[in-house]
Design a protein around this motif. Structure first.
Motif, mmCIF file in Angstrom:
data_model
loop_
_atom_site.group_PDB
_atom_site.id
_atom_site.type_symbol
_atom_site.label_atom_id
_atom_site.label_comp_id
_atom_site.label_asym_id
_atom_site.label_seq_id
_atom_site.Cartn_x
_atom_site.Cartn_y
_atom_site.Cartn_z
ATOM 1 N N CYS A 27 0.782 -1.158 -0.001
ATOM 2 C CA CYS A 27 -0.014 -0.066 -0.051
ATOM 3 C C CYS A 27 0.941 1.145 0.038
ATOM 4 O O CYS A 27 1.830 1.238 0.906
ATOM 5 N N ASP A 30 0.515 3.268 3.692
ATOM 6 C CA ASP A 30 1.037 2.603 4.952
ATOM 7 C C ASP A 30 2.186 1.680 4.636
ATOM 8 O O ASP A 30 2.745 0.922 5.804
ATOM 9 N N HIS A 64 -4.564 -0.111 -0.207
ATOM 10 C CA HIS A 64 -5.688 -0.735 0.634
ATOM 11 C C HIS A 64 -6.946 -0.141 0.240
ATOM 12 O O HIS A 64 -7.143 0.896 0.058
ATOM 13 N N CYS A 67 -7.531 2.394 2.803
ATOM 14 C CA CYS A 67 -6.745 3.535 2.639
ATOM 15 C C CYS A 67 -7.181 4.316 1.559
ATOM 16 O O CYS A 67 -7.315 5.687 1.556
HETATM 17 ZN ZN LIG Z 1 -2.738 1.012 3.376
#
Ligand SMILES: [Zn+2]
Length: 203
Positions: A27, A30, A64, A67
């Motif tokens: 991702c 993160d 994600h 996210c």
């Molecule tokens: Zn993420």
């Protein structure tokens, strides 16, 4: 909720390897891996500038699902994504100009000017004479015509077929002029040779 993206599945599949190659299979936000079994942690394609019509590879990030959703209302994440877009565009233009440099190198042979070819001719002639007459005390001759053919052959292999035998002849004659350490002369019935000048022949 169903995640929707204006890119078709096929288009996405084609772009994902390029994005992974650039950013890794994590991702963007993160840097954590994707988990297929957990819907919120599945991999989606995020548009850095939030414009879902803008499918330039530089604008596509992996994220994600969670996210990607969070970013829609998170200004910090939007800034980070826009920075990534700018960096991707800059990197792409740098590798493009590197590609152009390579193309220019390939063009060199085609764009040789007459002056460049004369320079190559002179270098080849000098290299040939120096290698043939490396012994300063040896004044035996070599065939003028064989040297001419040999240097002309080397010339065309180095210039993509440019440069005439006449140009080689002019250069050979210059290196065998009265002021040069080499001399060309006709022997017997007219076979021209090149040899090192004897000490008493030097001007
Ligand atoms: Zn993420």
């Amino acid at each position: 909720m169903v995640y929707r993206n204006t890119l078709s599945a096929t288009q996405k599949d084609k772009k994902i390897p390029f994005i992974i190659d650039r950013d890794g299979n994590v991702c963007f936000y993160d840097k954590m891996p994707f988990v297929n079994e957990i819907p919120g942690l599945r991999r989606t394609i995020d548009h850095a500038n939030n414009n879902e019509q803008d499918n330039r590879i530089e604008n596509l990030l992996l994220a994600h699902w969670e996210c990607n959703e969070k970013k829609k209302t998170n200004v910090d994440m939007q800034f980070i994504a826009k920075d990534a877009l700018i960096a991707n565009i800059r990197n792409a233009s740098e590798s493009l100009s590197e590609g152009e440099k390579h193309t220019e190198t390939h063009k060199d042979i085609d764009e040789l000017k007459e002056g460049d070819i004369n320079l190559i001719v002179n270098k080849l002639v000098l290299a040939e004479l120096e290698s043939q007459f490396s012994n300063k005390n040896d004044c035996t001759g070599i065939s003028y015509n064989r040297s001419l053919k040999k240097i002309h052959y080397l010339l065309i292999t180095q210039t993509g077929g440019r440069g005439s035998e006449q140009a080689v002849r002019r250069s050979l004659d210059a290196y065998c002029s009265d002021y040069a350490p080499w001399k060309s002369e006709k022997l017997g019935k007219g076979n021209r040779i090149i040899r090192r000048r004897k000490p008493d022949e030097l001007g």
